[in-house]
Design a protein around this motif. Structure first.
Motif, PDB file in Angstrom:
ATOM      1  N   LEU A  88     -16.329  83.193  57.108  1.00 27.60           N
ATOM      2  CA  LEU A  88     -15.837  83.588  58.727  1.00 27.60           C
ATOM      3  C   LEU A  88     -15.270  82.815  59.265  1.00 27.60           C
ATOM      4  O   LEU A  88     -15.157  82.786  60.533  1.00 27.60           O
ATOM      5  N   ALA A  89     -15.830  81.193  59.091  1.00 27.40           N
ATOM      6  CA  ALA A  89     -16.003  80.482  59.625  1.00 27.40           C
ATOM      7  C   ALA A  89     -14.129  80.034  60.034  1.00 27.40           C
ATOM      8  O   ALA A  89     -13.280  79.884  60.976  1.00 27.40           O
ATOM      9  N   GLU A  90     -13.994  79.209  59.212  1.00 29.29           N
ATOM     10  CA  GLU A  90     -12.448  78.373  58.781  1.00 29.29           C
ATOM     11  C   GLU A  90     -11.773  79.231  59.027  1.00 29.29           C
ATOM     12  O   GLU A  90     -10.743  79.044  59.551  1.00 29.29           O
ATOM     13  N   GLU A  91     -11.978  80.135  57.943  1.00 32.64           N
ATOM     14  CA  GLU A  91     -10.825  80.792  57.462  1.00 32.64           C
ATOM     15  C   GLU A  91      -9.869  81.740  59.235  1.00 32.64           C
ATOM     16  O   GLU A  91      -9.384  82.181  59.276  1.00 32.64           O
ATOM     17  N   ARG A  92     -11.228  82.172  60.108  1.00 28.06           N
ATOM     18  CA  ARG A  92     -11.125  83.189  60.750  1.00 28.06           C
ATOM     19  C   ARG A  92     -10.159  82.370  61.733  1.00 28.06           C
ATOM     20  O   ARG A  92      -9.929  82.464  62.965  1.00 28.06           O
ATOM     21  N   GLN A  93     -10.977  81.009  62.145  1.00 25.55           N
ATOM     22  CA  GLN A  93     -10.323  80.126  62.832  1.00 25.55           C
ATOM     23  C   GLN A  93      -8.792  79.819  62.925  1.00 25.55           C
ATOM     24  O   GLN A  93      -7.716  79.741  63.002  1.00 25.55           O
TER      25      GLN A  93
END
Length: 237
Positions: A88-93
């Motif tokens: 949710l965090a790294e790939e969405r960034q």
């Protein structure tokens, strides 16, 4: 870049990879990934893919969180919860960076329907989270880790120098050593669960891994064709 060691020959992961070996090669050689590798992939296809992948990751993270809630040890729960956060965090960034780069606004994104394949893949993972034993759910989640790391590494080895590459950030994300360590952890967890499962659960794990790997190919293919609902002319959403 970190090339993963081969999984233990007598374990589930070695069997699952061998079982899907032709499919894994077809994924690497898919026109979407070959065009991504040489930088010729047009932005419209990649933008379609990024939007679909962002939506897929919500369902993937939900299935990971469900797996974490059913983990048999605190270490397993911590690993799976951390993977859910990373999705949710790294790939969405990563997605947000490309969305900004392509100048896609909220209306542009909203105008791209969720593809049938994206909806089917996320629905499959949610169904596994609700109805399958914990080891089968983990096996269904493994291809998203392992296949992406495999594709990213294969592309980086083929391309070499990424200076000025249009999709440098994507390739680096999935060929990254930290991501490879996460994949290795997911493989080791799956092998442990399979070793403690009976023959019936082991076969269901193999079926789940195979089906998810098939969805991985379909996902890239849907981006290449910019898949639409064949019924969209007759309905409004």
């Amino acid at each position: 870049m970190m090339r993963l060691p081969d999984p233990p020959a007598n374990g589930f992961c070695a069997r699952a990879w061998q079982h899907t070996a032709e499919l894994q090669q077809a994924i690497v050689e898919h026109p979407f990934n070959t065009a991504l590798a040489d930088g010729s992939l047009d932005r419209e296809r990649f933008a379609f893919y990024i939007v679909q992948d962002a939506r897929y990751l919500v369902g993937f993270a939900q299935a990971l969180a469900a797996a974490a809630s059913r983990a048999s040890s605190p270490e397993e729960a911590e690993f799976l919860a951390g993977a859910a956060h990373g999705a949710l965090a790294e790939e969405r960034q990563l997605h947000a960076g490309y969305i900004e780069q392509f100048g896609l606004g909220e209306q542009d994104i909203a105008g791209i329907p969720t593809s049938p394949t994206c909806e089917a893949y996320t629905s499959y993972l949610r169904a596994c989270a609700l109805g399958e034993p914990y080891p089968v759910l983990v096996a269904a989640l493994l291809p998203c880790f392992w296949v992406y790391q495999h594709v990213g590494t294969e592309i980086l080895e083929k391309v070499g120098d990424l200076d000025g590459h249009a999709y440098r950030a994507w390739i680096q994300t999935y060929a990254d050593e930290e991501f490879a360590r996460t994949v290795l952890g997911a493989r080791e967890l799956t092998d442990r669960l399979a070793a403690g499962a009976g023959e019936e659960i082991g076969e269901r794990m193999l079926q789940a891994f195979t089906r998810a790997a098939e969805y991985e190919w379909m996902f890239w293919n849907s981006a290449w064709t910019q898949e639409r609902w064949p019924t969209e002319a007759w309905v409004r959403h």
